[in-house]
Scaffold this motif. Structure first.
Motif, PDB file in Angstrom:
ATOM      1  N   PRO A   1     -41.135   2.388 -21.080  1.00 33.47           N
ATOM      2  CA  PRO A   1     -42.268   3.328 -21.166  1.00 33.47           C
ATOM      3  C   PRO A   1     -42.041   4.369 -22.248  1.00 33.47           C
ATOM      4  O   PRO A   1     -40.911   4.822 -22.447  1.00 33.47           O
ATOM      5  CB  PRO A   1     -42.291   3.974 -19.768  1.00 33.47           C
TER       6      PRO A   1
ATOM      7  N   TRP B   1     -47.711   2.909 -16.514  1.00 34.35           N
ATOM      8  CA  TRP B   1     -47.271   3.784 -17.591  1.00 34.35           C
ATOM      9  C   TRP B   1     -48.053   5.088 -17.679  1.00 34.35           C
ATOM     10  O   TRP B   1     -47.626   6.015 -18.353  1.00 34.35           O
ATOM     11  CB  TRP B   1     -47.366   3.040 -18.924  1.00 34.35           C
ATOM     12  N   ALA B   2     -49.200   5.159 -17.032  1.00 27.54           N
ATOM     13  CA  ALA B   2     -49.967   6.400 -17.013  1.00 27.54           C
ATOM     14  C   ALA B   2     -51.001   6.303 -15.908  1.00 27.54           C
ATOM     15  O   ALA B   2     -51.419   5.208 -15.516  1.00 27.54           O
ATOM     16  CB  ALA B   2     -50.650   6.669 -18.357  1.00 27.54           C
TER      17      ALA B   2
ATOM     18  N   TRP C   1     -42.492   7.504 -22.421  1.00 27.01           N
ATOM     19  CA  TRP C   1     -41.914   8.784 -22.044  1.00 27.01           C
ATOM     20  C   TRP C   1     -40.404   8.711 -21.874  1.00 27.01           C
ATOM     21  O   TRP C   1     -39.736   9.736 -21.747  1.00 27.01           O
ATOM     22  CB  TRP C   1     -42.573   9.328 -20.786  1.00 27.01           C
ATOM     23  N   LYS C   2     -39.830   7.500 -21.900  1.00 25.01           N
ATOM     24  CA  LYS C   2     -38.377   7.334 -21.788  1.00 25.01           C
ATOM     25  C   LYS C   2     -37.705   7.135 -23.150  1.00 25.01           C
ATOM     26  O   LYS C   2     -36.491   6.980 -23.220  1.00 25.01           O
ATOM     27  CB  LYS C   2     -38.043   6.159 -20.882  1.00 25.01           C
TER      28      LYS C   2
ATOM     29  N   PHE D   1     -45.070   8.177  -8.200  1.00 23.65           N
ATOM     30  CA  PHE D   1     -45.131   7.531  -9.511  1.00 23.65           C
ATOM     31  C   PHE D   1     -44.416   8.397 -10.542  1.00 23.65           C
ATOM     32  O   PHE D   1     -44.641   9.604 -10.623  1.00 23.65           O
ATOM     33  CB  PHE D   1     -46.578   7.306  -9.937  1.00 23.65           C
ATOM     34  N   GLU D   2     -43.586   7.753 -11.352  1.00 19.10           N
ATOM     35  CA  GLU D   2     -42.800   8.462 -12.362  1.00 19.10           C
ATOM     36  C   GLU D   2     -43.604   8.724 -13.631  1.00 19.10           C
ATOM     37  O   GLU D   2     -43.258   9.601 -14.419  1.00 19.10           O
ATOM     38  CB  GLU D   2     -41.556   7.633 -12.690  1.00 19.10           C
ATOM     39  N   CYS D   3     -44.661   7.979 -13.843  1.00 18.75           N
ATOM     40  CA  CYS D   3     -45.401   8.016 -15.102  1.00 18.75           C
ATOM     41  C   CYS D   3     -46.157   9.332 -15.277  1.00 18.75           C
ATOM     42  O   CYS D   3     -46.369  10.084 -14.317  1.00 18.75           O
ATOM     43  CB  CYS D   3     -46.396   6.859 -15.146  1.00 18.75           C
TER      44      CYS D   3
ATOM     45  N   VAL E   1     -51.520   6.655 -23.160  1.00 16.93           N
ATOM     46  CA  VAL E   1     -50.366   5.841 -23.561  1.00 16.93           C
ATOM     47  C   VAL E   1     -50.343   5.692 -25.078  1.00 16.93           C
ATOM     48  O   VAL E   1     -49.301   5.850 -25.726  1.00 16.93           O
ATOM     49  CB  VAL E   1     -50.395   4.464 -22.880  1.00 16.93           C
TER      50      VAL E   1
ATOM     51  N   VAL F   1     -52.072   0.662 -16.529  1.00 16.49           N
ATOM     52  CA  VAL F   1     -52.389   2.048 -16.199  1.00 16.49           C
ATOM     53  C   VAL F   1     -53.248   2.038 -14.948  1.00 16.49           C
ATOM     54  O   VAL F   1     -53.870   1.026 -14.606  1.00 16.49           O
ATOM     55  CB  VAL F   1     -53.123   2.756 -17.356  1.00 16.49           C
TER      56      VAL F   1
ATOM     57  N   GLN G   1     -49.230   8.772 -26.693  1.00 15.14           N
ATOM     58  CA  GLN G   1     -47.779   8.920 -26.641  1.00 15.14           C
ATOM     59  C   GLN G   1     -47.107   8.145 -27.778  1.00 15.14           C
ATOM     60  O   GLN G   1     -46.130   8.619 -28.372  1.00 15.14           O
ATOM     61  CB  GLN G   1     -47.257   8.431 -25.295  1.00 15.14           C
TER      62      GLN G   1
END
Length: 395
Positions: A391, A153-154, A393-394, A188-190, A371, A92, A374
């Motif tokens: 991750p 991841w975050a 979120w996926k 960033f996708e996270c 994280v 992170v 989640q």
């Protein structure tokens, strides 16, 4: 920002269909900070040894748990394997955008810092340039760890302003209306969370700082500016518009101009000094410096007492540059707060354990905690725990 959310979720009643997922998360929580043997895990989580062994085996296969070298044998028989949470499955990032410095850190999923770096910038610069520099710092840290952006991841971002739903609403004129999360999302996708720096400092002190044993606390930043954050029932209080704790915006509190009491102070020997020089002279016993510090503490105490009498915290943590003066500053502050707390004893007023790292620690800690949130939210929502290479979120 709910501190200790994992434990509260585990205490919620669940149906049989969720039990296996909750058992997996309970095992992860049990071994996050300390590797344990199967019998120890079974005892902590409340499972049979056979059930604990099955859950651990599944988690090892998914990559969430790794085996650790057994402890040295203390008697007859082969020492048992120990297992720990694979906090290195991803990283992170925490970013702290200050008035003159931008700092970034990478941490593992337990929030343990892996790498850190800072650069000199100014929030007076165009926001786009400041944010681009921050992305560059994170990229540099990722490269140093052999990681890429997909491994993040975050992310938690700290800014010295009022933030509502990731948008700066007050405090930085050129930044007002800027959605900081959206600006970083192009790189960033996270998941990305943006918070006021005092709120994140309060989170950090409650998470692993001076208020780690308290369920409610007030954090006060006292430096070139004064700000505050509040934790109640292990939750950082944002308020309806992200402005909780911003009592310094009231001119009647005097926080905005309190630093003037520490500027250009004449000492008994005729020298004129500011802030650090004032505190040094007060520590040495100069009566004019002592009086200046007392006037400053008197003004700051009004806002602190107002917060104390509003939320009734267990403890007040003071951070920022002025805390470097120690009891030279804190003793008169305690005295004035005690005088103003007329309906209850003043709570302990203690210095920040994290010092100038409070807001960056909060940014990274918020990311690491998010994280885990989640993971728990997915389990309670019916999703199966996926591989640690994916991750949350996926899922």
């Amino acid at each position: 920002m709910l501190i200790g959310r994992e434990a509260s979720l585990l205490r919620q009643p669940v149906g049989q269909s969720r039990l296996r997922r909750i058992n997996s998360l309970a095992v992860i929580e049990a071994i996050r900070l300390e590797p344990l043997t199967i019998p120890a895990i079974a005892q902590v989580v409340g499972l049979s040894k056979t059930a604990a062994d099955t859950v651990v085996g599944d988690l090892v296969a998914l990559g969430w748990v790794t085996s650790v070298e057994p402890l040295s044998p203390t008697g007859a028989g082969r020492p048992a394997n120990r297992y720990q949470f694979n906090a290195g499955a991803a990283v992170v990032a925490g970013i702290d955008i200050g008035q003159h410095t931008t700092r970034a850190e990478l941490a593992d999923l337990n929030g343990e810092v892996l790498a850190t770096h800072s650069i000199t910038v100014s929030v007076a610069d165009p926001p786009e340039a400041v944010l681009a520099d921050a992305v560059g710092v994170v990229d540099r840290l990722l490269a140093s760890q052999g990681r890429g952006r997909a491994d993040v991841w975050a992310m938690g971002v700290s800014v010295p302003a009022v933030v509502y739903q990731d948008v700066v609403t007050r405090g930085l004129d050129d930044w007002e209306g800027l959605n900081v999360r959206t600006a970083f999302a192009s790189s960033f996708e996270c998941p990305i969370a943006v918070e006021n720096d005092s709120n994140l400092a309060a989170f950090a002190e409650a998470w692993k700082g001076s208020a780690a044993e308290a369920a409610s606390m007030v954090y006060v930043h006292s430096g070139n500016r004064t700000g505050a954050g509040v934790v109640l029932n292990n939750t950082v209080v944002r308020g309806a518009n992200g402005a909780a704790g911003e009592i310094g915006a009231l001119p009647q509190m005097g926080w905005e101009h309190a630093q003037q009491h520490l500027h250009d102070v004449e000492l008994t020997d005729g020298r004129r000094v500011s802030r650090e020089g004032v505190f040094d002279a007060a520590t040495a016993g100069d009566p004019l410096a002592v009086a200046a510090v007392d006037r400053f503490a008197d003004v700051i105490a009004i806002g602190i007492a107002a917060l104390v009498l509003t939320v009734d915290p267990e403890i007040v943590v003071v951070g920022g540059g002025n805390v470097q003066a120690g009891d030279t500053f804190l003793d008169p502050l305690r005295r004035h707060v005690e005088r103003l707390c007329t309906v209850r004893p003043a709570p302990p007023i203690v210095p920040s354990a994290l010092k100038d790292r409070a807001s960056i620690t909060g940014a990274g800690g918020l990311a690491a905690t998010s994280v885990m949130e989640q993971l728990y939210a997915s389990a309670l929502g019916g999703k199966t725990l996926s591989s640690a290479s994916t991750p949350p979120w996926k899922w």
